[in-house]
Design an enzyme around this catalytic site. Structure first.
Site, mmCIF file in Angstrom:
data_model
loop_
_atom_site.group_PDB
_atom_site.id
_atom_site.type_symbol
_atom_site.label_atom_id
_atom_site.label_comp_id
_atom_site.label_asym_id
_atom_site.label_seq_id
_atom_site.Cartn_x
_atom_site.Cartn_y
_atom_site.Cartn_z
ATOM 1 N N ARG A 25 43.547 32.663 48.119
ATOM 2 C CA ARG A 25 44.598 33.637 47.815
ATOM 3 C C ARG A 25 45.831 32.976 47.205
ATOM 4 O O ARG A 25 46.953 33.453 47.386
ATOM 5 C CB ARG A 25 45.000 34.430 49.068
ATOM 6 C CG ARG A 25 43.857 35.158 49.747
ATOM 7 C CD ARG A 25 43.519 36.443 48.995
ATOM 8 N NE ARG A 25 42.732 37.337 49.811
ATOM 9 C CZ ARG A 25 43.121 38.557 50.185
ATOM 10 N NH1 ARG A 25 44.275 39.022 49.810
ATOM 11 N NH2 ARG A 25 42.340 39.307 50.905
ATOM 12 N N ARG A 29 50.634 37.351 46.960
ATOM 13 C CA ARG A 29 51.954 37.902 47.280
ATOM 14 C C ARG A 29 53.035 36.921 47.725
ATOM 15 O O ARG A 29 54.208 37.260 47.727
ATOM 16 C CB ARG A 29 51.813 38.981 48.351
ATOM 17 C CG ARG A 29 51.305 40.270 47.797
ATOM 18 C CD ARG A 29 50.775 41.126 48.893
ATOM 19 N NE ARG A 29 49.663 40.443 49.565
ATOM 20 C CZ ARG A 29 48.966 40.963 50.554
ATOM 21 N NH1 ARG A 29 49.276 42.128 51.032
ATOM 22 N NH2 ARG A 29 47.959 40.305 51.074
ATOM 23 N N ARG A 38 53.835 42.687 40.125
ATOM 24 C CA ARG A 38 53.392 43.844 40.900
ATOM 25 C C ARG A 38 54.427 44.966 40.914
ATOM 26 O O ARG A 38 54.096 46.125 41.117
ATOM 27 C CB ARG A 38 53.056 43.416 42.340
ATOM 28 C CG ARG A 38 51.674 42.847 42.480
ATOM 29 C CD ARG A 38 50.607 43.936 42.469
ATOM 30 N NE ARG A 38 50.566 44.623 43.752
ATOM 31 C CZ ARG A 38 50.836 45.917 43.904
ATOM 32 N NH1 ARG A 38 51.155 46.649 42.870
ATOM 33 N NH2 ARG A 38 50.763 46.466 45.095
ATOM 34 N N ASP A 74 39.134 40.863 42.943
ATOM 35 C CA ASP A 74 38.962 41.131 44.364
ATOM 36 C C ASP A 74 37.478 41.233 44.672
ATOM 37 O O ASP A 74 36.697 41.631 43.806
ATOM 38 C CB ASP A 74 39.669 42.433 44.767
ATOM 39 C CG ASP A 74 39.828 42.491 46.276
ATOM 40 O OD1 ASP A 74 40.814 41.941 46.790
ATOM 41 O OD2 ASP A 74 38.942 43.037 46.949
ATOM 42 N N TYR A 142 33.156 46.882 54.097
ATOM 43 C CA TYR A 142 34.270 47.641 53.510
ATOM 44 C C TYR A 142 33.791 48.954 52.890
ATOM 45 O O TYR A 142 34.537 49.922 52.810
ATOM 46 C CB TYR A 142 35.016 46.805 52.465
ATOM 47 C CG TYR A 142 35.946 45.780 53.082
ATOM 48 C CD1 TYR A 142 37.168 46.164 53.627
ATOM 49 C CD2 TYR A 142 35.607 44.431 53.137
ATOM 50 C CE1 TYR A 142 38.023 45.235 54.204
ATOM 51 C CE2 TYR A 142 36.450 43.492 53.712
ATOM 52 C CZ TYR A 142 37.661 43.897 54.244
ATOM 53 O OH TYR A 142 38.499 42.980 54.814
HETATM 54 O O1 CP3 Z 1 44.256 34.212 44.716
HETATM 55 C C1 CP3 Z 1 43.072 34.550 44.924
HETATM 56 O O2 CP3 Z 1 42.414 34.115 45.880
HETATM 57 C C2 CP3 Z 1 42.352 35.395 43.896
HETATM 58 C C3 CP3 Z 1 42.149 36.785 44.134
HETATM 59 C C4 CP3 Z 1 41.611 37.383 45.433
HETATM 60 C C5 CP3 Z 1 42.163 38.556 45.977
HETATM 61 N N1 CP3 Z 1 41.386 38.933 47.022
HETATM 62 C C6 CP3 Z 1 43.337 39.267 45.453
HETATM 63 C C7 CP3 Z 1 44.013 40.266 46.276
HETATM 64 C C8 CP3 Z 1 40.515 37.011 46.222
HETATM 65 C C9 CP3 Z 1 39.604 35.814 46.133
HETATM 66 C C10 CP3 Z 1 40.379 38.027 47.237
HETATM 67 C C11 CP3 Z 1 39.307 38.008 48.251
HETATM 68 C C12 CP3 Z 1 39.214 39.105 49.206
HETATM 69 N N2 CP3 Z 1 39.572 40.416 49.034
HETATM 70 C C13 CP3 Z 1 38.623 38.977 50.493
HETATM 71 C C14 CP3 Z 1 37.996 37.711 51.043
HETATM 72 C C15 CP3 Z 1 38.976 36.710 51.531
HETATM 73 C C16 CP3 Z 1 39.696 37.100 52.795
HETATM 74 O O3 CP3 Z 1 40.930 37.138 52.717
HETATM 75 O O4 CP3 Z 1 39.061 37.278 53.828
HETATM 76 C C17 CP3 Z 1 38.696 40.232 51.115
HETATM 77 C C18 CP3 Z 1 38.197 40.580 52.499
HETATM 78 C C19 CP3 Z 1 39.288 41.148 50.177
HETATM 79 C C20 CP3 Z 1 39.521 42.606 50.351
HETATM 80 C C21 CP3 Z 1 40.936 42.995 50.231
HETATM 81 N N3 CP3 Z 1 41.732 42.817 49.109
HETATM 82 C C22 CP3 Z 1 41.743 43.618 51.220
HETATM 83 C C23 CP3 Z 1 41.245 43.987 52.607
HETATM 84 C C24 CP3 Z 1 43.022 43.812 50.672
HETATM 85 C C25 CP3 Z 1 44.191 44.497 51.332
HETATM 86 C C26 CP3 Z 1 44.797 43.608 52.384
HETATM 87 C C27 CP3 Z 1 45.461 42.399 51.784
HETATM 88 O O5 CP3 Z 1 45.068 41.276 52.122
HETATM 89 O O6 CP3 Z 1 46.356 42.603 50.961
HETATM 90 C C28 CP3 Z 1 43.009 43.274 49.357
HETATM 91 C C29 CP3 Z 1 44.155 43.255 48.403
HETATM 92 C C30 CP3 Z 1 44.395 42.047 47.581
HETATM 93 N N4 CP3 Z 1 43.436 41.279 46.994
HETATM 94 C C31 CP3 Z 1 45.670 41.519 47.233
HETATM 95 C C32 CP3 Z 1 45.444 40.412 46.400
HETATM 96 C C33 CP3 Z 1 46.464 39.547 45.713
HETATM 97 C C34 CP3 Z 1 47.036 42.095 47.598
HETATM 98 C C35 CP3 Z 1 47.436 43.064 46.566
HETATM 99 C C36 CP3 Z 1 48.939 43.270 46.532
HETATM 100 O O7 CP3 Z 1 49.535 43.581 47.573
HETATM 101 O O8 CP3 Z 1 49.492 43.113 45.437
#
Ligand code: CP3
Length: 322
Positions: A25, A29, A38, A74, A142
């Site tokens: 990640r 954020r 964003r 994502d 999910y």
């Molecule tokens: O920087 C990176 O790693 C690249 C992009 C990336 C994102 N999500 C962007 C994102 C990657 C590799 C993920 C993986 C991901 N997404 C996982 C596996 C890793 C983990 O954390 O367990 C999972 C379970 C998700 C599903 C997901 N995406 C959820 C449940 C959520 C909402 C909760 C949260 O963590 O914000 C997201 C949103 C998300 N994916 C954001 C980002 C940058 C936040 C979006 C924002 O608020 O702008």
């Protein structure tokens, strides 16, 4: 600028002067530049617009000089293949809205925007690019579809999806099966492992290094080591000194700093990092990372310090490079 291949060399278990570092990640954020983007664009717009997604992927590379970039996307975009709409609920996470009737679209066209993002990134990056998908179990969870037919469909789509990323230029792929390792034994063996095995086996002929990340991975070292992956990403349940003794030598280890250490004082952070690097000093095949994604409240100064510190921490050569 020459290409920085430290990550690829660690995945090849070559002897290195310091460990490569990237952070799960890392494009998210905690970065003011991400939050500024964003403020202007919805999450879905960032993900679906190759120019914007590529820009986000590059932010942490330009800022900190990580040894790898990760595609900005994502794990849930795969659900678009089945007609699910990803809804990002401000401050309340993410939800997947199912279609009115079942459909299955070709991943190649549905997710073509990801291939375009990768091609854009590859034209300018001087570090390896990590592509990724979710583990079938985690994605189905999910989607609220944890049934054999769905696990199977998601696996099939994920194979095509990862292959598409490799064809577009991804140098490494990581499978995020975030929830799989926390399952009880019976469920782990029926709902997670067989699908991971099929996914990894299908990707192996491409020759791309494969990293598998699971929370709770240290509970399943034996099973995960037999899947044919190049490396395993661990959370911080088991200290690195123990992991190092339990993980077979042919498996690259990635991890496993507790992400909350990046929210506190410098001293406990340094202590945590030292414990990891001391344990891995003479183990070829080690990649520094966190044990889960970086949190939105992590300190940018700590991240900058961390990258410099890991890079200045000497590894003891174990065998000579060819
Ligand atoms: O920087 C990176 O790693 C690249 C992009 C990336 C994102 N999500 C962007 C994102 C990657 C590799 C993920 C993986 C991901 N997404 C996982 C596996 C890793 C983990 O954390 O367990 C999972 C379970 C998700 C599903 C997901 N995406 C959820 C449940 C959520 C909402 C909760 C949260 O963590 O914000 C997201 C949103 C998300 N994916 C954001 C980002 C940058 C936040 C979006 C924002 O608020 O702008």
């Amino acid at each position: 600028m020459t290409f920085n291949n430290t990550l690829l060399r660690a995945l090849d278990q070559q002897s290195l002067s310091h460990a490569p570092i990237w952070i799960m990640r890392q494009a998210g954020r905690y970065l003011p530049a991400y939050r500024a983007l964003r403020a202007r664009h919805a999450f879905s717009t960032l993900v679906h617009t190759p120019e914007l997604a590529a820009e986000v992927s590059r932010i942490p590379i330009d800022l900190f000089g990580f040894d790898a970039a990760i595609l900005f996307s994502d794990i849930l975009v795969i659900a678009e293949v089945f007609g699910f709409a990803i809804e990002f609920l401000e401050g309340r996470g993410i939800s997947l809205r199912p279609p009115d009737k079942e459909i299955c679209l070709p991943p190649e066209t549905t997710l073509d925007y990801v291939a375009r993002t990768i091609r854009l990134l590859k034209s300018t990056l001087t570090v390896p690019l990590i592509g990724f998908c979710g583990g079938p179990y985690t994605v189905c969870r999910y989607m609220k579809r944890i049934e054999p037919e769905w696990l199977d469909r998601v696996t099939t789509a994920s194979i095509t999806y990862l292959q598409l990323q490799v064809d577009a230029g991804a140098d490494v792929v990581q499978i995020f099966d975030s929830w799989a390792g926390l399952l009880p034994e019976e469920e782990f063996h029926h709902q997670a492992l067989p699908y991971l095995r099929r996914l990894v086996s299908a990707l192996q002929p491409s020759g791309v290094p494969i990293i598998l990340f699971c929370r709770g991975a240290s509970r399943w070292i034996h099973e995960l080591s037999q899947l044919g992956v190049t490396g395993i990403g661990f959370d911080w349940e088991m200290p690195m000194s123990q992991l190092r003794r339990h993980v077979p030598e042919h498996i690259v280890i990635q991890g496993n700093l507790d992400p909350t250490l990046l929210e506190g004082e410098r001293e406990p952070l340094k202590k945590g990092v030292d414990q990891i690097l001391e344990a891995m000093r003479d183990r070829p095949g080690y990649i520094f990372n966190l044990g889960h994604g970086i949190t939105p409240s992590a300190s940018v100064d700590h991240v900058r310090w961390l990258v410099d510190y890991v890079r200045s921490f000497p590894l003891t050569p174990h065998r000579s490079s060819p």
